[in-house]
Design a protein around this motif. Structure first.
Motif, PDB file in Angstrom:
ATOM      1  N   CYS A   1       0.848  -1.187   0.000  1.00 22.22           N
ATOM      2  CA  CYS A   1       0.000   0.000   0.000  1.00 22.22           C
ATOM      3  C   CYS A   1       0.881   1.233   0.000  1.00 22.22           C
ATOM      4  O   CYS A   1       2.106   1.135   0.123  1.00 22.22           O
ATOM      5  CB  CYS A   1      -0.935   0.023   1.209  1.00 22.22           C
ATOM      6  SG  CYS A   1      -2.343   1.117   0.936  1.00 22.22           S
TER       7      CYS A   1
ATOM      8  N   CYS B   1      -0.043   4.147   1.928  1.00 22.18           N
ATOM      9  CA  CYS B   1      -0.360   5.097   3.005  1.00 22.18           C
ATOM     10  C   CYS B   1       0.775   5.356   4.006  1.00 22.18           C
ATOM     11  O   CYS B   1       0.875   6.458   4.527  1.00 22.18           O
ATOM     12  CB  CYS B   1      -1.655   4.707   3.707  1.00 22.18           C
ATOM     13  SG  CYS B   1      -1.753   3.006   4.243  1.00 22.18           S
TER      14      CYS B   1
ATOM     15  N   CYS C   1      -3.959   6.048   0.635  1.00 24.92           N
ATOM     16  CA  CYS C   1      -3.515   4.777   0.069  1.00 24.92           C
ATOM     17  C   CYS C   1      -3.233   4.865  -1.430  1.00 24.92           C
ATOM     18  O   CYS C   1      -2.998   3.847  -2.084  1.00 24.92           O
ATOM     19  CB  CYS C   1      -4.555   3.697   0.323  1.00 24.92           C
ATOM     20  SG  CYS C   1      -4.877   3.437   2.077  1.00 24.92           S
TER      21      CYS C   1
ATOM     22  N   SER D   1      -3.421  -3.764  -0.239  1.00 23.41           N
ATOM     23  CA  SER D   1      -4.484  -3.338   0.682  1.00 23.41           C
ATOM     24  C   SER D   1      -5.035  -1.959   0.369  1.00 23.41           C
ATOM     25  O   SER D   1      -5.738  -1.371   1.184  1.00 23.41           O
ATOM     26  CB  SER D   1      -3.963  -3.366   2.122  1.00 23.41           C
ATOM     27  OG  SER D   1      -3.007  -2.354   2.330  1.00 23.41           O
TER      28      SER D   1
HETATM   29 ZN    ZN Z   1      -3.203   2.037   2.720  1.00 21.96          ZN
END
Ligand code: ZN
Ligand code: PBG
Length: 334
Positions: free
Chosen positions: A129, A131, A139, A174
């Protein structure tokens, strides 16, 4: 049924309590058996720290420096936990999340270290991801104030490929960008990583239970929320649609997240696919139990065993849990 069959002298003939009479009988007939082999333990590795740092909202869980990784994993391995979900917390972030796919990035170095020390004795899963690596904490790549799907896909593919290069067994995207599994599968195949599997965070619900994780991994979005990419927790059909898409796109394992309030989705997913089903018991699930236990309101060991067994009973083949170490300790000393 003839009443005479179920009653004798006016008392029940059928007595379910016969099968509950002793511990030994109950053990014999127990339908759901939790095993350490079901468990995946999340690991937070932070760049630029010297000592483990306890996560404030998750007492008992630590961000660790790379130098502690092998020792940590060895302890869990000795308890029988052999699968690890790796999260990196980088030193530097920017709007393009470039620290997520550097060859010497924290996750890449961690996976390399684990492969060198444990070879094929353990299973590594790396969270894919943006983030933790973006300055804004979203994200995806932000364009016109929203996480742009297709720009983010390119970066997700780079991250996944870099994890594969480091030697991971599985990547777990994710970000909840549409088409992420397909894009990553293609990138892996094009780079000769057809052996690297994909665990799709297929139904990742927009949950209030991620708060402790965002504190742990420094990934709280600076503005807005994740509701335009994580799916609404109210929707069953949409969750099954997400799952169907991930199966079509080539996911090897399907994940439902969170776990405990979503047992219906775990059950339905188990019915809907032949792929292994993974449930992620998330940070908030851990913290709620931990907080109550620290107050002395519940017995942590017993609640954790009950909750985790129920997640398995609902249909999960694999369970990601921050309580993995505790569960393993309990299973090893019944
Ligand atoms: Zn994320
Ligand atoms: C990041 C990510 C999150 C979790 C796993 N990967 C947080 C989020 O989406 O905000 C949550 C894990 C947890 O709460 O334990 N994409």
């Amino acid at each position: 049924m003839n009443q005479n069959e179920v009653e004798f002298n006016g008392f029940p003939r059928v007595r379910l309590r016969r099968l509950r009479r002793t511990t030994a009988i109950r053990d014999l007939l127990q339908e759901t058996r939790l095993s350490v082999k079901d468990l995946v333990c999340p690991i937070f590795i932070q760049e630029g720290i010297d000592e483990p740092k306890e996560i404030e909202l998750m007492p008992g869980i630590f961000r660790i420096p790379l130098k502690n990784l092998v020792k940590n994993i060895q302890e869990l391995y000795d308890l029988g936990v052999k699968t690890f979900l790796i999260f990196g917390i980088p030193k530097s972030k920017n709007d393009k999340a470039t620290s997520a796919y550097r060859i010497d990035g924290i996750v890449q170095k961690s996976v390399k270290t684990l492969r060198q020390n444990f070879g094929e004795k353990i299973v590594t899963v790396t969270d894919v991801c943006l983030c933790q690596y973006t300055s804004h904490g979203h994200c995806g790549i932000i364009k016109n104030n929203v996480a742009n799907n297709d720009e983010s896909l390119k970066v997700l593919a780079k991250i996944a490929t870099s994890h594969a290069e480091a030697g991971t067994d599985f990547v777990a995207p994710s970000a909840m960008m549409d088409g992420q599994v397909k894009k990553i599968r293609k990138a892996l195949d094009n780079n000769n990583f057809n052996n690297v599997g994909i665990i799709g965070y297929s139904a990742k619900l927009s949950s209030n239970l991620y708060t402790p994780f965002r504190d742990a991994s420094h990934s709280t979005p600076e503005f807005g929320d994740r509701k335009s990419y994580q799916m609404p927790f109210h929707n069953t059909n949409e969750a099954l649609h997400e799952i169907m898409m991930d199966v079509k796109e080539g996911a090897d394992i399907i994940m439902i997240k969170p776990a405990l309030p979503y047992l219906d989705l775990i059950y339905k997913t188990r019915q809907a696919t032949l792929l292994p089903v993974c449930a992620y018991s998330v940070s908030g699930e851990y913290s709620i139990v931990k907080a109550a236990a620290l107050e002395g309101w519940v017995n942590e060991d017993e609640v954790v065993m009950e909750f985790t067994t129920c997640i398995k009973r609902a249909g999960a083949d694999i369970i990601i849990s921050y309580h993995a170490r505790k569960i393993a300790e309990i299973l090893n000393n019944p």
